[in-house]
Scaffold this motif. Sequence first.
Motif, PDB file in Angstrom:
ATOM      1  N   ILE A 137       8.978-108.012   4.951  1.00  0.00           N
ATOM      2  CA  ILE A 137       8.965-107.254   3.702  1.00  0.00           C
ATOM      3  C   ILE A 137       8.603-105.805   4.009  1.00  0.00           C
ATOM      4  O   ILE A 137       7.601-105.532   4.666  1.00  0.00           O
ATOM      5  N   GLU A 138       9.459-104.887   3.547  1.00  0.00           N
ATOM      6  CA  GLU A 138       9.272-103.467   3.846  1.00  0.00           C
ATOM      7  C   GLU A 138       8.702-102.722   2.652  1.00  0.00           C
ATOM      8  O   GLU A 138       9.137-102.925   1.510  1.00  0.00           O
ATOM      9  N   ASN A 139       7.755-101.822   2.933  1.00  0.00           N
ATOM     10  CA  ASN A 139       7.226-100.937   1.896  1.00  0.00           C
ATOM     11  C   ASN A 139       8.300 -99.937   1.471  1.00  0.00           C
ATOM     12  O   ASN A 139       9.106 -99.506   2.300  1.00  0.00           O
ATOM     13  N   LEU A 174       6.653-101.726   8.320  1.00  0.00           N
ATOM     14  CA  LEU A 174       6.042-100.485   7.814  1.00  0.00           C
ATOM     15  C   LEU A 174       6.978 -99.309   8.060  1.00  0.00           C
ATOM     16  O   LEU A 174       7.278 -98.965   9.209  1.00  0.00           O
ATOM     17  N   ASP A 175       7.438 -98.701   6.975  1.00  0.00           N
ATOM     18  CA  ASP A 175       8.284 -97.511   7.083  1.00  0.00           C
ATOM     19  C   ASP A 175       7.405 -96.271   6.888  1.00  0.00           C
ATOM     20  O   ASP A 175       6.755 -96.123   5.854  1.00  0.00           O
ATOM     21  N   THR A 176       7.416 -95.385   7.875  1.00  0.00           N
ATOM     22  CA  THR A 176       6.517 -94.217   7.836  1.00  0.00           C
ATOM     23  C   THR A 176       6.929 -93.213   6.766  1.00  0.00           C
ATOM     24  O   THR A 176       6.073 -92.625   6.098  1.00  0.00           O
ATOM     25  N   CYS A 177       8.248 -93.014   6.592  1.00  0.00           N
ATOM     26  CA  CYS A 177       8.726 -92.097   5.553  1.00  0.00           C
ATOM     27  C   CYS A 177       8.340 -92.632   4.181  1.00  0.00           C
ATOM     28  O   CYS A 177       7.838 -91.896   3.325  1.00  0.00           O
ATOM     29  N   HIS A 178       8.562 -93.932   3.974  1.00  0.00           N
ATOM     30  CA  HIS A 178       8.243 -94.530   2.675  1.00  0.00           C
ATOM     31  C   HIS A 178       6.736 -94.488   2.404  1.00  0.00           C
ATOM     32  O   HIS A 178       6.324 -94.264   1.258  1.00  0.00           O
ATOM     33  N   ALA A 179       5.936 -94.728   3.442  1.00  0.00           N
ATOM     34  CA  ALA A 179       4.480 -94.708   3.256  1.00  0.00           C
ATOM     35  C   ALA A 179       4.020 -93.315   2.828  1.00  0.00           C
ATOM     36  O   ALA A 179       3.252 -93.163   1.872  1.00  0.00           O
ATOM     37  N   VAL A 203       8.139-101.389  12.873  1.00  0.00           N
ATOM     38  CA  VAL A 203       7.901-100.072  12.278  1.00  0.00           C
ATOM     39  C   VAL A 203       9.248 -99.375  12.109  1.00  0.00           C
ATOM     40  O   VAL A 203      10.066 -99.369  13.028  1.00  0.00           O
ATOM     41  N   HIS A 204       9.490 -98.848  10.927  1.00  0.00           N
ATOM     42  CA  HIS A 204      10.606 -97.932  10.723  1.00  0.00           C
ATOM     43  C   HIS A 204      10.032 -96.533  10.871  1.00  0.00           C
ATOM     44  O   HIS A 204       9.298 -96.075   9.991  1.00  0.00           O
ATOM     45  N   CYS A 205      10.325 -95.895  12.001  1.00  0.00           N
ATOM     46  CA  CYS A 205       9.761 -94.580  12.266  1.00  0.00           C
ATOM     47  C   CYS A 205      10.727 -93.495  11.797  1.00  0.00           C
ATOM     48  O   CYS A 205      11.759 -93.253  12.428  1.00  0.00           O
ATOM     49  N   ASN A 206      10.401 -92.913  10.672  1.00  0.00           N
ATOM     50  CA  ASN A 206      11.231 -91.861  10.092  1.00  0.00           C
ATOM     51  C   ASN A 206      10.345 -90.731   9.619  1.00  0.00           C
ATOM     52  O   ASN A 206       9.293 -90.976   9.039  1.00  0.00           O
ATOM     53  N   ASP A 207      10.778 -89.501   9.863  1.00  0.00           N
ATOM     54  CA  ASP A 207      10.111 -88.371   9.236  1.00  0.00           C
ATOM     55  C   ASP A 207      10.645 -88.262   7.807  1.00  0.00           C
ATOM     56  O   ASP A 207      11.633 -88.925   7.458  1.00  0.00           O
ATOM     57  N   ARG A 218      14.003 -89.856   1.506  1.00  0.00           N
ATOM     58  CA  ARG A 218      14.983 -89.134   2.312  1.00  0.00           C
ATOM     59  C   ARG A 218      14.439 -88.982   3.729  1.00  0.00           C
ATOM     60  O   ARG A 218      13.530 -88.207   3.989  1.00  0.00           O
ATOM     61  N   HIS A 219      15.029 -89.767   4.625  1.00  0.00           N
ATOM     62  CA  HIS A 219      14.584 -89.769   6.024  1.00  0.00           C
ATOM     63  C   HIS A 219      15.094 -88.530   6.742  1.00  0.00           C
ATOM     64  O   HIS A 219      16.166 -88.028   6.436  1.00  0.00           O
ATOM     65  N   THR A 220      14.323 -88.078   7.723  1.00  0.00           N
ATOM     66  CA  THR A 220      14.867 -87.075   8.635  1.00  0.00           C
ATOM     67  C   THR A 220      14.360 -87.332  10.049  1.00  0.00           C
ATOM     68  O   THR A 220      13.539 -88.228  10.272  1.00  0.00           O
ATOM     69  N   LEU A 245      14.239 -96.516  14.551  1.00  0.00           N
ATOM     70  CA  LEU A 245      14.474 -95.219  13.918  1.00  0.00           C
ATOM     71  C   LEU A 245      15.608 -95.376  12.926  1.00  0.00           C
ATOM     72  O   LEU A 245      16.657 -95.931  13.265  1.00  0.00           O
ATOM     73  N   GLU A 246      15.379 -94.907  11.714  1.00  0.00           N
ATOM     74  CA  GLU A 246      16.447 -94.893  10.699  1.00  0.00           C
ATOM     75  C   GLU A 246      16.691 -93.439  10.333  1.00  0.00           C
ATOM     76  O   GLU A 246      16.667 -93.057   9.167  1.00  0.00           O
ATOM     77  N   THR A 247      16.860 -92.641  11.355  1.00  0.00           N
ATOM     78  CA  THR A 247      16.990 -91.202  11.183  1.00  0.00           C
ATOM     79  C   THR A 247      18.465 -90.808  11.205  1.00  0.00           C
ATOM     80  O   THR A 247      19.298 -91.557  11.711  1.00  0.00           O
TER      81      THR A 247
HETATM   82 ZN   LIG Z   1      13.120 -98.305   6.386  1.00  0.00          ZN
END
Ligand SMILES: [Zn+2]
Length: 266
Positions: A137-139, A174-179, A203-207, A218-220, A245-247
């Motif tokens: 489950i993703e935030n 855990l998505d960093t952009c979403h958090a 971890v979804h690591c997105n700026d 909006r990921h970057t 990465l979902e960048t």
């Molecule tokens: Zn994500």
Amino acid sequence: MSPLAIGAHVDQTDPIDEARARGASLVQIFLGDPQSYKGPVVNHPGGAQALREEAEQAGVDLYVHAPYIINVATTNNRIRIPSRKLLQQHVDTAAEIGAKGLVVHGGHVNAADDPEKGFDNWRKAIEATDLKVPVLIENTAGGEHAMARHLDRIARVWEAISTAEGFDRVGFCLDTCHAHAGGNALETVVADVTAITGRIDLVHCNDSRDEFDSGADRHTNCGQGRIDPELLAAVVRDANAPVVLETPGGAAEHTADIAWLRERLG
Ligand SMILES: [Zn+2]
């Protein structure tokens, strides 16, 4: 300690080639149109079995991201019922390709609804689904009625599903952009989430292109957004789970993001 596995979300046609192009040991894919209720499709020319074997031989872990439209929490039958069906279909196909997990967004209830209904609908969805692969489950970033934007709601989801059969097959992504955009302090988010779920599996690591608590999704690329670079790296380090990465961009951009991250992870 062995280095963290880092990969990216890629096109599903030839994900092993996409992994190679990024020097990645894992990739995440969609199985079909993420905005559609049509069932999952495997585009690999050899089908699910061939993809599974190819991934095993290449030593590449596959993760599947479920369609965005899945919302098992909603009180709207016309969304919840097809969502559950689509969830099971994606679990089944993810199992066929040997995926390590299926990422699903937390979903939301409608403005007039009691959020308790949403938590209980999550419990029912877990009960009703044969979890042949773990569901992660993703935030999510936005909305006031989301199930997995704010920590207090995540805690209630977890409390609700903890009584469900199959709960041992549920994890957290855990998505960093979403958090960040959702308004959760990245300084403590790993500890905060782990205190609730006991685990972070991916971890979804997105700026983030947007500011803290903006609610925007909006990921970057890493280091190019509004998240403090050291903080972004610290979240990834502390979570100590495989990274996707979902960048934006393709192999070149993802390779640069992976290098950016590795440099800061030490
Ligand atoms: Zn994500």
